[in-house]
Design an enzyme around this catalytic site. Sequence first.
Site, mmCIF file in Angstrom:
data_model
loop_
_atom_site.group_PDB
_atom_site.id
_atom_site.type_symbol
_atom_site.label_atom_id
_atom_site.label_comp_id
_atom_site.label_asym_id
_atom_site.label_seq_id
_atom_site.Cartn_x
_atom_site.Cartn_y
_atom_site.Cartn_z
ATOM 1 N N GLY A 49 -2.095 -12.345 3.950
ATOM 2 C CA GLY A 49 -1.646 -11.041 3.506
ATOM 3 C C GLY A 49 -0.213 -11.125 3.023
ATOM 4 O O GLY A 49 0.487 -12.115 3.254
ATOM 5 N N TYR A 50 0.223 -10.064 2.373
ATOM 6 C CA TYR A 50 1.543 -10.045 1.753
ATOM 7 C C TYR A 50 2.407 -8.938 2.331
ATOM 8 O O TYR A 50 1.986 -7.789 2.414
ATOM 9 C CB TYR A 50 1.411 -9.895 0.233
ATOM 10 C CG TYR A 50 0.970 -11.203 -0.368
ATOM 11 C CD1 TYR A 50 1.902 -12.108 -0.841
ATOM 12 C CD2 TYR A 50 -0.371 -11.558 -0.385
ATOM 13 C CE1 TYR A 50 1.504 -13.338 -1.338
ATOM 14 C CE2 TYR A 50 -0.774 -12.776 -0.876
ATOM 15 C CZ TYR A 50 0.171 -13.670 -1.351
ATOM 16 O OH TYR A 50 -0.224 -14.883 -1.826
#
Length: 157
Positions: A29-30
């Site tokens: 994820g970011y």
Amino acid sequence: MGIEIERKFLVIGEDWRSLATSVFHFAQGYLSTVPERTVRVRLAGNEAWITIKGKASGGQRREYEYAIPTVDARELLGELCLQPIIEKSRYHIPAGDLCWEIDEFAGASAGLILAEIELPRADYPLTLPPWIGREVTDDPRYTNAYLAEHPYQEWSS
């Protein structure tokens, strides 16, 4: 400072599968997808990393990666990262002194298969296997940071 030199391609056909020597399953994820600085959290089994990358230019960019506790990665992925989380399997295919990394996406980006190869220098000569399709190194839609906000299934038709 770390510099990543990488080229990225679409994969065609299934012939690559018989060449793969290993497979890893990732959730990533970011925390930031700003092109000038992406911050990624990646979880693979009992290992986790946080990675900071600078803006790409001609297949090159700054990259810094650090191991983090898996409990922290799970919390970051569940509570602070953009949703949906990217799910993918990564296969390795040796190519002389180099190694192709084939990412087969699942979840919201299912159907996308990308091949990446890290090079020791920008002008390194590269022979492309027959299962390599169109180069997408400079197409921002094929970055994982873009896919985190715009899953492949939303725009690929």
